[in-house]
Design a protein around this motif. Structure first.
Motif, mmCIF file in Angstrom:
data_model
loop_
_atom_site.group_PDB
_atom_site.id
_atom_site.type_symbol
_atom_site.label_atom_id
_atom_site.label_comp_id
_atom_site.label_asym_id
_atom_site.label_seq_id
_atom_site.Cartn_x
_atom_site.Cartn_y
_atom_site.Cartn_z
ATOM 1 N N LEU A 109 0.824 -1.203 0.000
ATOM 2 C CA LEU A 109 0.000 0.000 0.000
ATOM 3 C C LEU A 109 0.863 1.260 0.000
ATOM 4 N N GLY A 110 1.875 1.284 0.846
ATOM 5 C CA GLY A 110 2.752 2.447 0.890
ATOM 6 C C GLY A 110 3.497 2.663 -0.411
ATOM 7 N N ALA A 111 3.952 1.578 -1.027
ATOM 8 C CA ALA A 111 4.676 1.681 -2.297
ATOM 9 C C ALA A 111 3.750 2.159 -3.413
ATOM 10 N N ALA A 112 2.523 1.664 -3.425
ATOM 11 C CA ALA A 112 1.564 2.099 -4.443
ATOM 12 C C ALA A 112 1.297 3.585 -4.321
ATOM 13 N N GLU A 113 1.125 4.061 -3.088
ATOM 14 C CA GLU A 113 0.897 5.494 -2.885
ATOM 15 C C GLU A 113 2.100 6.296 -3.365
ATOM 16 N N ALA A 132 -3.847 6.964 1.975
ATOM 17 C CA ALA A 132 -3.174 6.129 0.986
ATOM 18 C C ALA A 132 -4.171 5.254 0.236
ATOM 19 N N LEU A 133 -5.116 4.646 0.955
ATOM 20 C CA LEU A 133 -6.116 3.805 0.298
ATOM 21 C C LEU A 133 -6.968 4.615 -0.673
ATOM 22 N N GLU A 134 -7.365 5.811 -0.268
ATOM 23 C CA GLU A 134 -8.157 6.658 -1.166
ATOM 24 C C GLU A 134 -7.348 7.045 -2.397
ATOM 25 N N GLN A 167 -10.877 -0.760 -6.220
ATOM 26 C CA GLN A 167 -10.830 -1.822 -5.226
ATOM 27 C C GLN A 167 -9.380 -2.222 -4.939
ATOM 28 N N TRP A 168 -9.076 -2.413 -3.669
ATOM 29 C CA TRP A 168 -7.766 -2.915 -3.238
ATOM 30 C C TRP A 168 -7.940 -4.384 -2.879
ATOM 31 N N SER A 169 -7.078 -5.258 -3.438
ATOM 32 C CA SER A 169 -7.256 -6.687 -3.184
ATOM 33 C C SER A 169 -5.925 -7.418 -3.221
ATOM 34 N N HIS A 236 0.629 3.378 7.166
ATOM 35 C CA HIS A 236 -0.117 2.586 6.189
ATOM 36 C C HIS A 236 -0.720 1.352 6.852
ATOM 37 N N LEU A 237 0.012 0.780 7.790
ATOM 38 C CA LEU A 237 -0.526 -0.349 8.545
ATOM 39 C C LEU A 237 -1.764 0.097 9.333
ATOM 40 N N ALA A 238 -1.701 1.308 9.885
ATOM 41 C CA ALA A 238 -2.831 1.834 10.653
ATOM 42 C C ALA A 238 -4.078 1.942 9.782
#
Length: 275
Positions: A109-113, A132-134, A167-169, A236-238
């Motif tokens: 997730l962090g790398a994608a952001e 980050a997810l958004e 979607q994140w999967s 990102h874990l949070a």
């Protein structure tokens, strides 16, 4: 804990699965603070003092936390064990929600952001920064993220994560894999009629020792690809922990088991000698 608690509660997140150590404190969408350090083999020495440092800086005590999110691996056997043991102890002692998050998913997730942002900062209509997810879910393309934590002898702890159609999967679960074989499997997946072909494939994390394998992949892959050295960040874990919290996916402190994916080398050798 319900969705309302996850949106407004105070959550401490830690990851100790690699040589770096990351601790974050969040309340709802607000990042109250984050400490990132290179702990090497000293996680057990620095983890609790840095947790206390972060709490004190925000005028909080451990008993005021509502939830504890922890990276459960895979990664360093000792590092993962230390982090999970601390999380279980805090959660049981203070009766808080315990949330288990894949360390590789956090890295992905962090790398994608980081890959998508570059120099940009995406904001909501009200002017606040997107999470980050958004950020990753709001981009229009299909992105595959292959997080990597070094496992020696040409191997890495790795998996396959995707962002597509908002979607994140997870497409392939976390495991230890020989990178030369894994990259071939990824190529085959892109060529399969049953698989979705991504617009871009991002290899991220501890990629440095696998340069030759990755370069062969880039030469064979006909689409866009990138490599990004990236460290796990607890903020990102949070975010991922908050999603689990809102969905009620909490863990029983005494039942939480880390995802080691393999025995430590010393134990593996001992078992080999006995067989």
């Amino acid at each position: 804990m319900n969705t309302l608690n996850a949106l407004h509660g105070t959550l401490l997140a830690i990851d100790t699965s690699t040589s770096s150590m990351s601790i974050a404190l969040v309340r709802g969408n607000e990042l109250l603070g984050e400490i990132n350090s290179m702990a090497e083999r000293n996680h057990s020495i620095h983890l609790l003092p840095q947790i206390q440092q972060l709490l004190t800086a925000n005028g909080l005590s451990a008993k005021e936390l509502d939830a504890f999110g922890v990276g459960v691996g895979p990664g360093s056997y000792t590092g993962v064990r230390i982090g999970v043991t601390a999380a279980k102890t805090f959660a049981w002692t203070h009766e808080m929600a315990l949330l288990a998050v894949s360390s590789l998913e956090t890295m992905a997730l962090g790398a994608a952001e980081a890959h998508l942002l570059g120099e940009k900062v995406f904001e909501r209509d009200g002017g606040t920064k997107l999470s980050a997810l958004e950020t990753v879910q709001n981009q229009p393309r299909t992105l595959w993220i292959v997080p990597m934590i070094e496992a020696r002898r040409g191997q890495a702890f790795t998996g396959l994560y995707q962002v597509s159609n908002q979607q994140w999967s997870c497409l392939e679960s976390d495991s230890i894999r020989l990178m030369s074989t894994w990259t071939e499997q990824l190529l085959q997946r892109t060529r399969s009629s049953n698989g979705s072909k991504p617009d871009c494939i991002l290899f991220a994390g501890e990629t440095k020792l696998h340069g030759e394998v990755l370069q062969r992949f880039f030469a064979d892959w006909e689409g866009e690809a990138a490599e990004l050295q990236h460290e796990i960040r607890a903020r990102h874990l949070a975010e991922l922990a908050q999603v689990r919290w809102g969905e009620g996916r909490t863990e029983a402190p005494h039942g939480l088991v880390p995802n080691y994916t393999q025995l430590p080398e010393a134990e593996a050798k001992l078992l080999a000698q006995k067989s």
